[in-house]
Write a protein that holds these residues in place. Structure first.
Motif, PDB file in Angstrom:
ATOM      1  N   ILE A  71       0.838  -1.199   0.000  1.00  0.00           N
ATOM      2  CA  ILE A  71       0.000   0.000   0.000  1.00  0.00           C
ATOM      3  C   ILE A  71       0.875   1.251   0.000  1.00  0.00           C
ATOM      4  CG2 ILE A  71      -1.703   1.320   1.310  1.00  0.00           C
ATOM      5  CD1 ILE A  71      -2.763  -1.356   2.396  1.00  0.00           C
ATOM      6  N   ASP A  72       1.928   1.228   0.807  1.00  0.00           N
ATOM      7  CA  ASP A  72       2.844   2.364   0.884  1.00  0.00           C
ATOM      8  C   ASP A  72       3.519   2.613  -0.462  1.00  0.00           C
ATOM      9  OD1 ASP A  72       4.294   4.357   2.578  1.00  0.00           O
ATOM     10  OD2 ASP A  72       6.030   3.146   2.024  1.00  0.00           O
ATOM     11  N   GLN A  73       3.876   1.542  -1.154  1.00  0.00           N
ATOM     12  CA  GLN A  73       4.493   1.673  -2.470  1.00  0.00           C
ATOM     13  C   GLN A  73       3.523   2.281  -3.470  1.00  0.00           C
ATOM     14  OE1 GLN A  73       7.601   1.223  -3.375  1.00  0.00           O
ATOM     15  NE2 GLN A  73       7.194   1.729  -5.519  1.00  0.00           N
ATOM     16  N   GLN A  74       2.271   1.872  -3.407  1.00  0.00           N
ATOM     17  CA  GLN A  74       1.255   2.438  -4.293  1.00  0.00           C
ATOM     18  C   GLN A  74       1.088   3.937  -4.031  1.00  0.00           C
ATOM     19  OE1 GLN A  74      -2.049  -0.042  -3.220  1.00  0.00           O
ATOM     20  NE2 GLN A  74      -1.450  -1.719  -4.582  1.00  0.00           N
ATOM     21  N   ALA A  75       1.108   4.321  -2.763  1.00  0.00           N
ATOM     22  CA  ALA A  75       0.988   5.737  -2.410  1.00  0.00           C
ATOM     23  C   ALA A  75       2.193   6.527  -2.913  1.00  0.00           C
ATOM     24  CB  ALA A  75       0.844   5.887  -0.899  1.00  0.00           C
ATOM     25  N   LEU A 109      -4.924  14.447  -2.810  1.00  0.00           N
ATOM     26  CA  LEU A 109      -4.225  13.177  -2.996  1.00  0.00           C
ATOM     27  C   LEU A 109      -4.431  12.260  -1.793  1.00  0.00           C
ATOM     28  CD1 LEU A 109      -2.192  11.696  -4.906  1.00  0.00           C
ATOM     29  CD2 LEU A 109      -0.375  12.698  -3.531  1.00  0.00           C
ATOM     30  N   ILE A 110      -4.269  12.805  -0.596  1.00  0.00           N
ATOM     31  CA  ILE A 110      -4.455  12.022   0.626  1.00  0.00           C
ATOM     32  C   ILE A 110      -5.888  11.502   0.715  1.00  0.00           C
ATOM     33  CG2 ILE A 110      -4.542  12.134   3.148  1.00  0.00           C
ATOM     34  CD1 ILE A 110      -2.269  14.203   3.006  1.00  0.00           C
ATOM     35  N   PHE A 111      -6.839  12.398   0.525  1.00  0.00           N
ATOM     36  CA  PHE A 111      -8.251  12.039   0.661  1.00  0.00           C
ATOM     37  C   PHE A 111      -8.642  10.971  -0.358  1.00  0.00           C
ATOM     38  CE2 PHE A 111     -12.811  12.497   0.196  1.00  0.00           C
ATOM     39  CZ  PHE A 111     -13.255  12.755   1.484  1.00  0.00           C
ATOM     40  N   ASP A 112      -8.292  11.194  -1.615  1.00  0.00           N
ATOM     41  CA  ASP A 112      -8.684  10.257  -2.673  1.00  0.00           C
ATOM     42  C   ASP A 112      -8.031   8.891  -2.480  1.00  0.00           C
ATOM     43  OD1 ASP A 112     -10.230  12.221  -3.798  1.00  0.00           O
ATOM     44  OD2 ASP A 112      -8.810  12.712  -5.399  1.00  0.00           O
ATOM     45  N   PHE A 113      -6.782   8.881  -2.029  1.00  0.00           N
ATOM     46  CA  PHE A 113      -6.102   7.602  -1.822  1.00  0.00           C
ATOM     47  C   PHE A 113      -6.804   6.802  -0.727  1.00  0.00           C
ATOM     48  CE2 PHE A 113      -2.858   4.734  -0.145  1.00  0.00           C
ATOM     49  CZ  PHE A 113      -2.360   4.185  -1.317  1.00  0.00           C
ATOM     50  N   LEU A 114      -7.204   7.467   0.340  1.00  0.00           N
ATOM     51  CA  LEU A 114      -7.910   6.776   1.422  1.00  0.00           C
ATOM     52  C   LEU A 114      -9.273   6.268   0.954  1.00  0.00           C
ATOM     53  CD1 LEU A 114      -7.064   9.135   4.426  1.00  0.00           C
ATOM     54  CD2 LEU A 114      -6.162   6.846   4.009  1.00  0.00           C
ATOM     55  N   VAL A 115      -9.962   7.066   0.141  1.00  0.00           N
ATOM     56  CA  VAL A 115     -11.257   6.637  -0.397  1.00  0.00           C
ATOM     57  C   VAL A 115     -11.088   5.377  -1.245  1.00  0.00           C
ATOM     58  CG1 VAL A 115     -13.099   7.233  -2.039  1.00  0.00           C
ATOM     59  CG2 VAL A 115     -12.343   8.909  -0.345  1.00  0.00           C
ATOM     60  N   GLU A 116     -10.015   5.337  -2.019  1.00  0.00           N
ATOM     61  CA  GLU A 116      -9.789   4.219  -2.935  1.00  0.00           C
ATOM     62  C   GLU A 116      -9.192   2.989  -2.248  1.00  0.00           C
ATOM     63  OE1 GLU A 116      -7.328   6.075  -5.818  1.00  0.00           O
ATOM     64  OE2 GLU A 116      -8.919   7.417  -6.530  1.00  0.00           O
ATOM     65  N   HIS A 117      -8.848   3.120  -0.967  1.00  0.00           N
ATOM     66  CA  HIS A 117      -8.263   1.994  -0.225  1.00  0.00           C
ATOM     67  C   HIS A 117      -9.019   1.785   1.092  1.00  0.00           C
ATOM     68  CE1 HIS A 117      -5.088   2.981  -3.092  1.00  0.00           C
ATOM     69  NE2 HIS A 117      -4.615   1.764  -2.901  1.00  0.00           N
ATOM     70  N   PRO A 118     -10.283   1.367   0.998  1.00  0.00           N
ATOM     71  CA  PRO A 118     -11.091   1.200   2.214  1.00  0.00           C
ATOM     72  C   PRO A 118     -10.540   0.139   3.166  1.00  0.00           C
ATOM     73  CG  PRO A 118     -12.194   0.241   0.301  1.00  0.00           C
ATOM     74  CD  PRO A 118     -11.042   1.033  -0.221  1.00  0.00           C
ATOM     75  N   ARG A 119      -9.865  -0.867   2.626  1.00  0.00           N
ATOM     76  CA  ARG A 119      -9.293  -1.886   3.516  1.00  0.00           C
ATOM     77  C   ARG A 119      -8.176  -1.297   4.367  1.00  0.00           C
ATOM     78  NH1 ARG A 119      -8.873  -6.956  -0.748  1.00  0.00           N
ATOM     79  NH2 ARG A 119     -11.086  -7.533  -0.731  1.00  0.00           N
ATOM     80  N   MET A 120      -7.441  -0.373   3.796  1.00  0.00           N
ATOM     81  CA  MET A 120      -6.407   0.302   4.573  1.00  0.00           C
ATOM     82  C   MET A 120      -7.036   1.069   5.732  1.00  0.00           C
ATOM     83  SD  MET A 120      -3.849   3.332   3.324  1.00  0.00           S
ATOM     84  CE  MET A 120      -2.895   4.264   4.520  1.00  0.00           C
ATOM     85  N   LEU A 121      -8.160   1.723   5.465  1.00  0.00           N
ATOM     86  CA  LEU A 121      -8.867   2.442   6.523  1.00  0.00           C
ATOM     87  C   LEU A 121      -9.239   1.501   7.666  1.00  0.00           C
ATOM     88  CD1 LEU A 121     -11.345   4.799   4.617  1.00  0.00           C
ATOM     89  CD2 LEU A 121      -9.437   5.492   6.069  1.00  0.00           C
ATOM     90  N   ARG A 122      -9.734   0.324   7.316  1.00  0.00           N
ATOM     91  CA  ARG A 122     -10.150  -0.625   8.342  1.00  0.00           C
ATOM     92  C   ARG A 122      -8.946  -1.180   9.097  1.00  0.00           C
ATOM     93  NH1 ARG A 122     -14.981  -4.528   6.568  1.00  0.00           N
ATOM     94  NH2 ARG A 122     -14.932  -4.769   8.833  1.00  0.00           N
ATOM     95  N   MET A 123      -7.846  -1.403   8.386  1.00  0.00           N
ATOM     96  CA  MET A 123      -6.636  -1.879   9.060  1.00  0.00           C
ATOM     97  C   MET A 123      -6.123  -0.837  10.049  1.00  0.00           C
ATOM     98  SD  MET A 123      -4.645  -3.814   5.916  1.00  0.00           S
ATOM     99  CE  MET A 123      -3.228  -4.283   6.925  1.00  0.00           C
ATOM    100  N   LEU A 124      -6.178   0.433   9.660  1.00  0.00           N
ATOM    101  CA  LEU A 124      -5.745   1.497  10.563  1.00  0.00           C
ATOM    102  C   LEU A 124      -6.685   1.617  11.757  1.00  0.00           C
ATOM    103  CD1 LEU A 124      -4.649   4.249   8.011  1.00  0.00           C
ATOM    104  CD2 LEU A 124      -3.184   2.756   9.380  1.00  0.00           C
ATOM    105  N   ALA A 125      -7.982   1.404  11.513  1.00  0.00           N
ATOM    106  CA  ALA A 125      -8.942   1.436  12.620  1.00  0.00           C
ATOM    107  C   ALA A 125      -8.645   0.313  13.618  1.00  0.00           C
ATOM    108  CB  ALA A 125     -10.367   1.313  12.086  1.00  0.00           C
ATOM    109  N   TRP A 126      -8.330  -0.870  13.094  1.00  0.00           N
ATOM    110  CA  TRP A 126      -7.955  -1.984  13.966  1.00  0.00           C
ATOM    111  C   TRP A 126      -6.672  -1.666  14.726  1.00  0.00           C
ATOM    112  CZ3 TRP A 126     -10.636  -5.740  15.850  1.00  0.00           C
ATOM    113  CH2 TRP A 126     -11.714  -6.289  15.142  1.00  0.00           C
TER     114      TRP A 126
END
Length: 224
Positions: A71-75, A109-126
């Protein structure tokens, strides 16, 4: 002796297996967090034996790290493609209009990347729910050059009088990222409370621009 084509085929198969395993791991980690995720479940979703997972990634922590690194590489690739032309402008940190446009692009860029990576959002929430204990173990594996670059840029802009005196560059980055993260994390709850669609494309676009305005107007000095 193996034929070159056979070696290429095995390499292709290995690449496909790694990709399938990472996709499955991202899905399971997002659903259950690091502590709740099981290698057996990841192997089942990926369609590969768990021994292959251990062969490629050693253990669950190694697999978790590999998911986040992807994910970091994609960003990083997205950032390089969009921001490098702007960073090449020598007047970026001395021209208010250029710097304002740069900040808006970064926020989008930050906002759109987070929108496009919902699993990342959930991983960060965990991660937050688990006290960031897993992230602490692997944080040193990630490159912080991007953060240092933004810190230097913000510092130069502050020296040029574009950013309010006394504003801390690290705090700026924290507020910018966490504002986007918090909005997207709590959108489902707010939709229930407000009985309003906050996750449609139009609603997300409005939110993105409002967050950008909030951050930019909060840190930049008033134009003369």
């Amino acid at each position: 002796m193996s034929e070159p084509g056979s070696r290429r085929g095995r390499a292709h198969d290995a690449e496909g297996a790694r990709e399938a395993i990472l996709n499955a791991a991202e899905e399971v980690f997002a659903e259950h967090g690091f502590d709740g995720a099981r290698i057996d479940a990841i192997a089942e979703v990926a369609g590969y034996n768990k021994s292959l997972i251990f062969h490629y990634y050693d253990d669950k922590l190694g697999l978790y790290s590999a998911v986040l690194k992807r994910i970091d590489q994609q960003a990083s690739e997205l950032q390089a493609r969009i921001l490098e032309p702007l960073l090449a402008d020598e007047r970026l940190t001395s021209d208010a209009s250029k710097f304002r446009a740069f900040l808006r692009t970064v926020m989008q860029l930050i906002f759109d990347f987070l929108v496009e990576h919902p699993r990342m959002l959930r991983m960060l929430a965990w991660e937050g729910a688990e006290g960031w204990q897993t992230m602490r173990k692997i944080a040193s594996q990630f490159n912080s050059d991007d953060i240092q670059l933004f810190r230097r840029l913000l510092g130069k802009a502050q020296e040029a009088g574009l950013i309010r005196p006394g504003t801390d560059p690290y705090m700026m980055l924290t507020i910018a990222y966490s504002t986007c993260l918090s909005y997207l994390t709590f959108t489902p709850m707010l939709e229930i409370a407000f009985e309003e669609d906050l996750s449609s494309p139009d609603a997300l676009k409005r939110a993105r621009e409002m967050i950008a305005d909030f951050v930019i107007e909060g840190i930049m000095t008033d134009p003369p």
